[in-house]
Structures are given as structure tokens and as C-alpha cells.
Design a protein around this motif. Sequence first.
Motif, mmCIF file in Angstrom:
data_model
loop_
_atom_site.group_PDB
_atom_site.id
_atom_site.type_symbol
_atom_site.label_atom_id
_atom_site.label_comp_id
_atom_site.label_asym_id
_atom_site.label_seq_id
_atom_site.Cartn_x
_atom_site.Cartn_y
_atom_site.Cartn_z
ATOM 1 N N GLU A 139 0.836 -1.209 0.000
ATOM 2 C CA GLU A 139 0.000 0.000 0.000
ATOM 3 C C GLU A 139 0.865 1.252 0.000
ATOM 4 O OE1 GLU A 139 -3.187 0.291 -0.363
ATOM 5 O OE2 GLU A 139 -4.023 -1.659 0.141
ATOM 6 N N LEU A 140 1.953 1.223 0.777
ATOM 7 C CA LEU A 140 2.859 2.376 0.824
ATOM 8 C C LEU A 140 3.545 2.590 -0.523
ATOM 9 C CD1 LEU A 140 4.446 1.856 4.362
ATOM 10 C CD2 LEU A 140 2.878 3.682 3.666
ATOM 11 N N ALA A 141 4.014 1.509 -1.135
ATOM 12 C CA ALA A 141 4.638 1.624 -2.461
ATOM 13 C C ALA A 141 3.619 2.122 -3.483
ATOM 14 C CB ALA A 141 5.229 0.282 -2.888
ATOM 15 N N ALA A 142 2.403 1.596 -3.423
ATOM 16 C CA ALA A 142 1.360 2.025 -4.355
ATOM 17 C C ALA A 142 1.028 3.506 -4.167
ATOM 18 C CB ALA A 142 0.105 1.171 -4.178
ATOM 19 N N ALA A 143 1.043 3.978 -2.917
ATOM 20 C CA ALA A 143 0.783 5.395 -2.655
ATOM 21 C C ALA A 143 1.881 6.266 -3.257
ATOM 22 C CB ALA A 143 0.671 5.642 -1.155
ATOM 23 N N GLU A 144 3.143 5.834 -3.125
ATOM 24 C CA GLU A 144 4.259 6.560 -3.746
ATOM 25 C C GLU A 144 4.078 6.612 -5.266
ATOM 26 O OE1 GLU A 144 8.553 6.009 -2.533
ATOM 27 O OE2 GLU A 144 7.635 4.310 -1.503
ATOM 28 N N ILE A 145 3.745 5.475 -5.829
ATOM 29 C CA ILE A 145 3.562 5.381 -7.278
ATOM 30 C C ILE A 145 2.406 6.269 -7.720
ATOM 31 C CG2 ILE A 145 2.847 3.823 -9.146
ATOM 32 C CD1 ILE A 145 4.435 1.606 -7.574
ATOM 33 N N ARG A 146 1.289 6.171 -7.022
ATOM 34 C CA ARG A 146 0.085 6.939 -7.379
ATOM 35 C C ARG A 146 0.380 8.444 -7.363
ATOM 36 N NH1 ARG A 146 -2.691 4.922 -3.744
ATOM 37 N NH2 ARG A 146 -3.492 3.089 -4.798
ATOM 38 N N THR A 147 1.067 8.910 -6.322
ATOM 39 C CA THR A 147 1.413 10.335 -6.219
ATOM 40 C C THR A 147 2.256 10.771 -7.411
ATOM 41 O OG1 THR A 147 1.293 10.280 -3.805
ATOM 42 C CG2 THR A 147 2.603 12.052 -4.789
ATOM 43 N N ALA A 148 3.258 9.957 -7.770
ATOM 44 C CA ALA A 148 4.106 10.285 -8.922
ATOM 45 C C ALA A 148 3.302 10.246 -10.224
ATOM 46 C CB ALA A 148 5.296 9.338 -8.984
ATOM 47 N N LEU A 149 2.356 9.307 -10.324
ATOM 48 C CA LEU A 149 1.552 9.205 -11.548
ATOM 49 C C LEU A 149 0.642 10.414 -11.723
ATOM 50 C CD1 LEU A 149 0.605 5.413 -11.634
ATOM 51 C CD2 LEU A 149 2.411 6.598 -12.914
ATOM 52 N N TYR A 150 0.104 10.943 -10.631
ATOM 53 C CA TYR A 150 -0.699 12.165 -10.746
ATOM 54 C C TYR A 150 0.148 13.288 -11.335
ATOM 55 C CZ TYR A 150 -4.309 10.054 -7.739
ATOM 56 O OH TYR A 150 -5.276 9.243 -7.200
ATOM 57 N N SER A 151 1.386 13.418 -10.834
ATOM 58 C CA SER A 151 2.291 14.447 -11.373
ATOM 59 C C SER A 151 2.652 14.152 -12.825
ATOM 60 C CB SER A 151 3.561 14.534 -10.523
ATOM 61 O OG SER A 151 3.261 14.943 -9.210
ATOM 62 N N LEU A 152 2.840 12.881 -13.161
ATOM 63 C CA LEU A 152 3.137 12.497 -14.540
ATOM 64 C C LEU A 152 1.994 12.909 -15.470
ATOM 65 C CD1 LEU A 152 4.735 10.999 -16.765
ATOM 66 C CD2 LEU A 152 3.618 8.889 -15.991
ATOM 67 N N LEU A 153 0.776 12.636 -15.065
ATOM 68 C CA LEU A 153 -0.378 12.988 -15.890
ATOM 69 C C LEU A 153 -0.515 14.503 -16.035
ATOM 70 C CD1 LEU A 153 -2.819 10.261 -14.610
ATOM 71 C CD2 LEU A 153 -1.886 10.446 -16.922
ATOM 72 N N ASP A 154 -0.224 15.240 -14.954
ATOM 73 C CA ASP A 154 -0.228 16.709 -15.049
ATOM 74 C C ASP A 154 0.792 17.164 -16.089
ATOM 75 O OD1 ASP A 154 -2.147 16.838 -13.050
ATOM 76 O OD2 ASP A 154 -0.711 17.354 -11.467
ATOM 77 N N LYS A 155 1.983 16.551 -16.059
ATOM 78 C CA LYS A 155 3.041 16.908 -17.000
ATOM 79 C C LYS A 155 2.629 16.565 -18.430
ATOM 80 C CE LYS A 155 8.011 16.447 -17.680
ATOM 81 N NZ LYS A 155 9.277 16.102 -17.030
ATOM 82 N N LEU A 156 2.040 15.388 -18.611
ATOM 83 C CA LEU A 156 1.607 14.985 -19.957
ATOM 84 C C LEU A 156 0.521 15.912 -20.486
ATOM 85 C CD1 LEU A 156 1.575 11.072 -19.650
ATOM 86 C CD2 LEU A 156 3.355 12.550 -20.647
ATOM 87 N N GLU A 157 -0.385 16.328 -19.605
ATOM 88 C CA GLU A 157 -1.433 17.267 -20.027
ATOM 89 C C GLU A 157 -0.834 18.602 -20.443
ATOM 90 O OE1 GLU A 157 -4.170 17.253 -16.685
ATOM 91 O OE2 GLU A 157 -5.585 16.056 -17.852
ATOM 92 N N SER A 158 0.149 19.091 -19.690
ATOM 93 C CA SER A 158 0.757 20.379 -20.037
ATOM 94 C C SER A 158 1.548 20.276 -21.335
ATOM 95 C CB SER A 158 1.633 20.915 -18.901
ATOM 96 O OG SER A 158 2.769 20.096 -18.718
ATOM 97 N N LEU A 159 2.216 19.131 -21.577
ATOM 98 C CA LEU A 159 2.943 18.933 -22.838
ATOM 99 C C LEU A 159 1.982 18.841 -24.016
ATOM 100 C CD1 LEU A 159 5.642 16.327 -21.688
ATOM 101 C CD2 LEU A 159 6.002 18.747 -22.238
ATOM 102 N N ARG A 160 0.821 18.260 -23.770
ATOM 103 C CA ARG A 160 -0.180 18.103 -24.827
ATOM 104 C C ARG A 160 -0.714 19.455 -25.270
ATOM 105 N NH1 ARG A 160 -5.347 14.375 -23.579
ATOM 106 N NH2 ARG A 160 -5.705 16.082 -22.149
ATOM 107 N N ARG A 161 -0.745 20.410 -24.331
ATOM 108 C CA ARG A 161 -1.266 21.736 -24.653
ATOM 109 C C ARG A 161 -0.293 22.576 -25.478
ATOM 110 N NH1 ARG A 161 -1.996 22.648 -19.092
ATOM 111 N NH2 ARG A 161 -3.509 21.162 -18.373
ATOM 112 N N LEU A 162 0.974 22.200 -25.473
ATOM 113 C CA LEU A 162 1.997 22.981 -26.198
ATOM 114 C C LEU A 162 1.850 22.855 -27.686
ATOM 115 C CD1 LEU A 162 5.154 22.298 -24.012
ATOM 116 C CD2 LEU A 162 3.702 24.318 -23.985
#
Length: 195
Positions: free
Chosen positions: A172-195
Motif C-alpha cells: 500500500e505504501l509503495a502504491a501510494a508513492e507510485i500513485r502520487t508520482a503518476l498524478y504528477s506524470l499525468l499533469d506533466k503529460l497534459e501540459s505537454l499536450r497543450r503545447l
Amino acid sequence: MLHILFVCTGNTCRSPMAEGLLRKLAKERGIHVEVRSAGVSAVPGTSISRHAAGILQDEGIQDRIVSSQLNGEAVAWADLILTLTGAHKRHLLQYFPDAVTKTHTLKEYVQTQESVNADIRELDSLYADAELNLALGTEPDAAAMQRMIEIRQRIPSFDISDPYGGSREDYELAAAEIRTALYSLLDKLESLRRL
């Protein structure tokens, strides 16, 4: 469509959780990605760990993920390779130094401090050059090796904790770390998509 490859050790815990979670979260946000995972020491066809499978099931993810060995085909397929630890990244770059520009740890890829990003880019380049020199039978440059040590000392750890053999809580702790990073990854992908 962006092809993302997650890499860990046996491809039974962290990278399958990252694969399943990213596929679900990206779909929820309408971001089109194709996701795979592999391990640097995987036994192909092995089932993922029961705790990793349980976490994915709790998220409503019914994907049947089995382990895959990291290979040249997977590296060539990927537009972006995200490892779960620095050791996985170094292993990958040792065997696939041409992948240096598309290989990052998950946490380092989503962090936003530019000075850290510059250090990471320099370290990756130095490491790839050293591996290439070794492959060609020449000694790596001593000054470059010293520079690698200096940079490594100031870069924070970007490793996702390894739950292998641990309790459900460890997963659960590892999954929480992963999930947090994935939210940031998706934010980054969305911002790159807008460029």
C-alpha cells in the motif's frame, strides 16, 4: 499515442502496479497512452504478487499483467521509459545506452526543480559515455567519474520503496508513492499536450 514502459526488478510488484494504475488514471483523464512494464531480472510469464494484484483489484483494475523480461524490443517500442529506482535506470542504460534521452526514474521525471533536472541530465550523459567507453574497451575518463560522484551526492533519492516479500501495508505504501508520482506524470503529460 505515447508509449510508456515501466521497469523494476522482477516485474511482479512495482512496475505492474504502475502500469495498471497509469492505464486507469490516464483513461479517466482522457490522456491516450499505451503502457507496458518489464523487469531487469524478470522470469517471463510469472504472475504478479498477490498483494500487487489485490491493490489493482481494489482500484477496479482487472488487467491480467504477467512479468516480462526487459529487452531491446521493449526499449525500442517505448517513447518514455520510467524506472522505479536509480539502480534500474543504471542497469537499463548499461545495456541500452542509446535510450539515455528517454529513460528516467518515475520520481525524477515528474520533479520540477530545474537545478536537479540539469544535474540528472549531466549524470545520465556521463554514465552513458562511461558505459560506452567500457563497451569499446577503453577506460572511462577519471575526471568524468569524479564528476559523477559529486553529482550523485547532491541529487535526492528518486527510488520507489520495494515491497517485495513484505506485508500488504508495504505494498500500500509503495502504491501510494507510485500513485502520487503518476498524478504528477499525468499533469506533466497534459501540459505537454497543450503545447
